[in-house]
Design an enzyme around this catalytic site. Structure first.
Site, PDB file in Angstrom:
ATOM      1  N   LYS A 181      58.809  34.608  43.574  1.00 37.90           N
ATOM      2  CA  LYS A 181      58.245  33.787  44.655  1.00 37.90           C
ATOM      3  C   LYS A 181      58.702  34.420  45.974  1.00 37.90           C
ATOM      4  CE  LYS A 181      58.878  30.819  47.474  1.00 37.90           C
ATOM      5  NZ  LYS A 181      58.545  30.918  48.929  1.00 37.90           N
ATOM      6  N   GLU A 257      72.426  36.069  47.153  1.00 35.12           N
ATOM      7  CA  GLU A 257      72.711  36.907  48.327  1.00 35.12           C
ATOM      8  C   GLU A 257      72.358  36.061  49.540  1.00 35.12           C
ATOM      9  OE1 GLU A 257      74.137  39.723  48.363  1.00 35.12           O
ATOM     10  OE2 GLU A 257      73.941  40.431  46.313  1.00 35.12           O
ATOM     11  N   CYS A 291      70.677  40.132  57.176  1.00 29.93           N
ATOM     12  CA  CYS A 291      71.815  39.323  56.724  1.00 29.93           C
ATOM     13  C   CYS A 291      73.115  39.960  57.150  1.00 29.93           C
ATOM     14  CB  CYS A 291      71.764  39.196  55.209  1.00 29.93           C
ATOM     15  SG  CYS A 291      71.624  40.774  54.384  1.00 29.93           S
ATOM     16  N   GLU A 390      75.072  31.531  61.743  1.00 27.44           N
ATOM     17  CA  GLU A 390      74.172  32.682  61.670  1.00 27.44           C
ATOM     18  C   GLU A 390      72.936  32.395  62.538  1.00 27.44           C
ATOM     19  OE1 GLU A 390      71.915  33.312  58.031  1.00 27.44           O
ATOM     20  OE2 GLU A 390      72.388  35.448  58.158  1.00 27.44           O
TER      21      GLU A 390
END
Ligand code: NAD
Length: 497
Positions: A181, A257, A291, A390
């Protein structure tokens, strides 16, 4: 704005098939906001069909049962097919999320290497024998590795195919089959990728299936499907935490992750030209949408003024523009909601006491509504929102420190632990600091390099497990221990051993 659009279908069981519903998702080019493709907004019934195809392919003798050398040969053909289509795939990636064609071309040009590397691992995969400790040594015990089965993979929008391949290449090498997906912002490249892998790479039908659609529908149905054996997820820590709980409920393993807030640390002995380039690479490459972005820049107070001058000067020179132009250095943010998130973090930073040293605005000479200047905040303290959360955009928070002990404490004072950079010419210091930092990847005098053969993953809330390298393959294999009795007698049935 809408121009001619290409309508894609789902890719299930080796072919494009329509979703069982008509609802579709628009895919926009963030440079100018044009809609250039649509994909199905898939349903739980579509997920059922895809998992069913992957299960049949896993049970069938055309994949998991192939000899390792036969499976490796297919993976090598897959690598050749990817090389053949690298330019086309790079353009699809750039059209979806606005990342630079110069970066996507090199990423797609190198993608085949993941399949070649794991083809090699597939050929050399071995079990082991265990020395017998009971029955006077008259046992022969061996451990073999077997694929988990059907993998359900969910991926984000920032490096769509690369992050898929981190999972797909080792999963296929292990003998697993795959249902994917992709993010709803970047669904097209996965569909075309699946077509290329089957039609030109020779993957048997059902080995790699793609169902596009919303995370809350297709993603949720996939990770909770009772016929998948393993979950592989890349995305935010928030969604990862939930997916991990879902996988825990089903008692299946989940590789995660997740997000990061990585420190990039400059000591007084650093080569400042290199360090400045490394900081730019860490936070403004890919418009900060990685990331592993080096979003917390720690600079020693003795060199802070000089570094900030150089950093601002370099940031001022960055060429923003059309990501399809190979000269462009920074493209747009991938979509307007992310742009608004970035800008609101900048505002919060200033409200909490940071100084807006450079950037923070939408340049007025560029189209669309997604461009944001490279942004530098100084006077940041480590407990401010912009130093802890973040942002996932081109926003650098600069902090100062006075000694090594202080910077280690500050750098590790974070929920995240994905990566870190160290800039120093002192070898012993580099080793000490690398050992003390709580992060899965450390770069010394470099930033943002990755390879198929080097494990990658997060400490703390940045993830669980590792992708790439040998560890990346192990994640798709489980061990089976087989005991053979050689003594010919079973004595005491009431004791273990
Ligand atoms: P996201 O978590 O919002 O979405 C990731 C994927 O999960 C998407 O495909 C989304 O549709 C799906 N999803 C959303 N809700 C779901 C649910 N309830 N069930 C199942 N699937 C669901 O992340 P994003 O915005 O696409 O990507 C950015 C994030 O990804 C950042 O936090 C970034 O740090 C992280 N990331 C991590 C790595 C890494 O390797 N550690 C690499 C790239 C990006």
């Amino acid at each position: 704005m809408t121009t001619d659009t290409t309508a894609y279908d789902l890719f299930i069981d080796g072919e494009f098939v329509a979703s069982d519903e008509d609802e579709r998702i628009d895919v926009e080019y963030p440079y100018d906001g044009t809609t250039w493709a649509t994909v199905p907004s898939g349903t739980t019934a579509d997920v059922d069909r895809a998992v069913d195809a992957a299960r049949r392919a896993f049970a069938d003798e055309t994949w998991a049962e192939l000899l390792p050398s036969e499976r490796a040969a297919v993976l090598e053909d897959v690598a050749d097919a990817i090389d053949e289509h690298a330019d086309e795939l790079a353009e699809l990636e750039t059209r979806q999320n606005g990342k630079l064609i110069r970066e996507m071309s090199s990423q797609m040009g190198g993608l085949g290497e993941w399949f070649r590397y794991y083809a090699g691992q597939c050929r050399t995969l071995e079990g082991r024998t265990i020395p017998a400790e009971s029955k006077d040594g008259q046992l022969f015990t061996h451990v073999k590795k077997e694929p988990y089965g059907v993998v359900g993979a969910v991926t984000p929008w920032n490096s769509p195919l690369l992050l898929t391949v981190f999972k797909l290449a080792p999963a296929l090498a292990a003998g697993c089959t795959f249902v994917h997906k992709p993010s709803s912002y970047t669904p097209v490249s996965a569909l075309r990728f699946a077509e290329i892998l089957h039609e030109e790479g020779g993957l048997p039908a059902g080995v790699y299936n793609v169902v596009t659609g919303a995370g809350s529908v297709v993603g949720d149905a996939l990770v909770n499907h009772d016929d998948i054996d393993k979950v592989a997820f890349t995305g935010s820590t928030e969604v990862g935490r939930r997916i991990s709980a879902d996988a825990g409920e089903s008692l299946i393993p989940a590789s995660l992750e997740l997000g990061g807030k990585s420190p990039n640390i400059i000591f007084p002995s650093a080569d400042l030209d290199n360090a400045t380039n490394g900081v730019i690479k860490g936070i403004f490459a890919a418009t900060g949408q990685t990331c592993l972005a080096g979003s917390r820049v720690f600079v020693h107070e003795e060199i802070a003024d000089e570094f900030v001058d150089r950093f601002v000067e370099r940031a001022t020179d960055i060429d923003l523009g059309d990501p399809m132009d190979p000269e462009t250095e920074m493209g747009p943010v991938a979509f307007r909601d992310q742009w608004e998130t970035d800008v609101s973090y900048i505002e919060t930073g200033v409200e909490e006491g940071a100084t807006l040293e450079f950037g923070g605005d939408q340049p007025d000479d560029l189209p669309g509504e997604c461009f944001l200047q490279p942004t530098i905040l100084t006077d940041v303290e480590n407990d401010m929102t912009v130093a802890q959360e973040e942002i996932f955009g081109p926003v650098a928070s600069v902090l100062t420190f006075s000694d090594e002990a202080e910077v280690l404490e500050l750098a590790n004072d974070s929920q995240f632990g994905l990566a870190a950079g160290i800039w120093t010419e002192e070898m012993r210091q580099a080793h000490r600091v690398a050992d003390a930092l709580e992060a899965g990847t450390i770069w010394v005098n470099e930033y943002r390099t990755l390879s198929f053969n080097a494990p990658f993953g997060g400490y703390k809330d940045s993830g669980l497990g590792r992708e790439n390298g040998l560890e990346g393959l192990e994640a798709y294999l489980q061990e089976k221990t087989v005991w053979f009795d050689l003594s010919g007698t079973v004595d005491d049935p009431f004791k273990l051993g």
